[in-house]
Motif scaffolding. Sequence first.
Motif, short mmCIF file in Angstrom:
data_model
loop_
_atom_site.label_atom_id
_atom_site.label_comp_id
_atom_site.label_asym_id
_atom_site.label_seq_id
_atom_site.Cartn_x
_atom_site.Cartn_y
_atom_site.Cartn_z
N ASN A 1 40.53 44.32 37.69
CA ASN A 1 39.85 44.19 36.40
C ASN A 1 38.65 45.13 36.32
O ASN A 1 37.80 45.14 37.22
CB ASN A 1 39.36 42.75 36.19
N PHE A 2 38.57 45.90 35.20
CA PHE A 2 37.40 46.71 34.90
C PHE A 2 36.42 45.89 34.05
O PHE A 2 36.84 45.03 33.27
CB PHE A 2 37.78 47.95 34.08
N GLU B 1 36.55 44.31 39.76
CA GLU B 1 36.79 43.16 40.63
C GLU B 1 38.29 42.96 40.77
O GLU B 1 39.08 43.45 39.97
CB GLU B 1 36.16 41.89 40.05
N GLY B 2 38.66 42.21 41.78
CA GLY B 2 40.06 41.89 41.94
C GLY B 2 40.33 41.08 43.19
O GLY B 2 39.40 40.67 43.91
N SER B 3 41.60 40.88 43.45
CA SER B 3 41.99 40.13 44.64
C SER B 3 43.41 40.51 45.02
O SER B 3 44.17 41.03 44.20
CB SER B 3 41.90 38.62 44.41
N SER C 1 42.15 47.34 30.72
CA SER C 1 41.03 46.92 31.58
C SER C 1 41.42 45.91 32.64
O SER C 1 40.69 45.73 33.62
CB SER C 1 39.90 46.33 30.72
N SER C 2 42.55 45.25 32.47
CA SER C 2 42.95 44.23 33.44
C SER C 2 44.45 44.31 33.69
O SER C 2 45.23 44.59 32.76
CB SER C 2 42.62 42.82 32.94
N ILE C 3 44.81 44.03 34.95
CA ILE C 3 46.23 44.05 35.29
C ILE C 3 46.45 43.10 36.46
O ILE C 3 45.57 42.94 37.33
CB ILE C 3 46.72 45.47 35.61
N SER C 4 47.60 42.46 36.49
CA SER C 4 47.89 41.54 37.59
C SER C 4 49.39 41.36 37.70
O SER C 4 50.15 41.71 36.79
CB SER C 4 47.21 40.18 37.37
N GLY D 1 46.44 48.23 40.81
CA GLY D 1 45.21 48.87 41.25
C GLY D 1 44.56 49.66 40.16
O GLY D 1 44.92 49.52 38.97
N GLY D 2 43.62 50.51 40.56
CA GLY D 2 42.89 51.31 39.58
C GLY D 2 42.65 52.71 40.08
O GLY D 2 42.60 52.96 41.30
#
Length: 765
Positions: free
Chosen positions: A194-195, A202-204, A249-252, A258-259
């Motif tokens: 997430n941007f 942030e992320g996991s 801005s977000s991906i899962s 990733g980014g």
Amino acid sequence: MMKIFSVKVRSFSETIFCFLAFSLVGYANLDFTRHVNVFQGTAGGGNRFPGVVAAPFAMVKLGPDVKSGTADAYSGYLPNGNVWGYSLMHESGTGGAPKYGVVSQMPVIGDLPNPLVDLSQPRASPDEGNIGYYKSSLANGIVIELTATEHAGLYKYSFPSNSSGPSIVVDVSHVLPSFRGLGWEQHYSYGDFNFFEDGHYEGSGTYDNGWNLSPNWNIYFCGRFTQQPVTTKTFKGSGTTLASYDTTSSISGNERVGGVFTFKDSSVISRVGISYISTEKACQNLDNEIPEQTDFQNLVGKARNKWNTEVFSKIQISSENSSDHDLLYSSLLGMFMIPSNLTGENPDWSSPEPYYSDIFTLWDTHRCHTALFQIVQPEAYEEFIRSLIDIWRFDGFMPDARSSNYNGRVQGGSNADNVLADAYVKGVRGSINWDDGFSAMVTDAEVVPPNNHDPKAPDSSTKEGRGALPDWLKYGYNTPTFTRAVSRAVEYSTNDFGLYQVANGLGKIDEAERYLNRSRNWRNHWNPAASSNGHSGFVVPRRANGSFIPQDPLSCGGCYWGDAYYEDNPWVYSLNALHDVYTMKKWIGGDEKFVDRIDKLWELGIFNAGNEPSFASPYLYNFVKGKQHRSVERSRQIGKLYNAGERGLPGNSDAGAMEANILWQMIGLYPITGQTTFLILSPWFPELTINLGNGKRLTITTTGGNKDSAFYVQSLKVNDEPWTKSWISFEEIFSNGATLSFVLGSDPVDWATGDLPPSPSSGDQ
């Protein structure tokens, strides 16, 4: 200010700063890190981690991930091959299969149409490093410099000045692979990225398996850059096939995510924090430990100061040979990189107790590592003991090994029992609840752990506890129903001796008698008719009906998970009941036969200095009058197998077990685990001082000889009083400090005429 970043992996012995210390006066203020080769044991199977570990037991271990054909990169690092990322989590000196290599970044140059393809790069020159600092120069001209704190990492990227589109790829799916085909490889199963408007991300990631066969575990991350990216994109896909790659801005999802960050300037600073708890905690760790405008060199200096203060300054030597200093301090580094202190980072339960994970493995380290751990880092050692007990409170069993907050894998006995016993008999109390500690040990001794159905040993649990306990309780030995039956029996006996020691100290008379008797059960595997090379009597497999199974004492089959003996043969395991040496000696045939039995380990090529079951065998000569000099000779032979170079370890570091072994040789003592006994060898240096804390010191001096040719003990004084025993107790030298004054010479003399070392399970000695 001295330059500290000049150590190269291929030229360490030539480039490291040489300081010849002729006395200890003023030595305490020196920077011992100048003597550390972070690349010690990184080649030749040592599996050491050379990257940044900012403090002993730091959670973050920031370094490169290298791939070279089908070679497993256990610590992430290989001396040859392409770098394919720089990740924040690694273990050092482990085997089995790699673990971690997560929260990774990879710098790239130019147009990047697909971030899922192989972005790896050769290195233009050997990597460089010292305490708190690591540097890679890639073939494409990018230079990466790393430093870190205990829960966060700092990357400094220098792209070629004429490069277009300097970018950094954060791939959540990045994990160290294994090519051994054992089913121990790690897997990535889910990620999110997430941007945020202020420029941070942030992320996991969710992962599983590795050498300890752990189920899903999560790691959270939070990253910031010192300059705003020109573009930011997220990506998602499987393998190298992109499903999406845009400015979302977000991906899962279960696919790779990733980014990609692209910058205008050629110099980029990246800061990343991690946590097992949440992204919020990861950001908190980052902001607390590496706030904006943090000076890179300042972090390096803090790491050096931590290691100097907490570890390196604890042992000081006088030697005219710079390689002695290099070996000493490089080995101390190898000892204290894992386990990881995860206090405040336990995702599974809330407790006021300390919490440590990345324990690899007590089977390796209980023999001599934990004894030195207590002496060099007593506060952390007490925390470690408390953590073992707390894991039992919440997980049901103490670990023999633990990684990603999950117990596994047990190779032999429940060796946390040995570690607790060793701590107890040496007076470790503090805030340890020893009633709970003993209850945890009783769980190991009386409760059969559920079978985790390990494909390599499906008969019983390899996760925790004593899998072969049903036989142990029914027969007093282990039948071939269970894999590693004989080697486990020898270890179960030692474990039960540990329970005896603690029960006895706590005044639990009935329990003490029960476990002292059980500590002798290794004898039930002794077949006096088994013979080899002029010797009779070896520990061998035994059937449920009591009959022995024919066994060649020189063979252990594959010496692995499915065999009767693990990682060594009957010759070695028949000398492993260190709490019952006089029974071993008697059954082998007396002093002369006992000495010859030890000699044969070398004559027959059995002894392996890189294998833990053999660790104590060279010093058992001390249990025979007039033979202490033979232990010294073996000690010096082993010392020649070590150095501070890339191939400076005779085997896998095994989380510092191998390094602890050589450190004890240098000190001139060898611990017997679970007892207060130290066998006396021969120190290496004119003077060695160990700072024991609270103003106490152990000072060991030698005169009249040298470590290389005139190393035989001629006489010994302890606190200026003549000493005539080939052993000494913890209380006599470590509890309040002491002086040991050795006179050495070129020929052996029979100086150790006093009482022989104790053999507590042998009854009438």
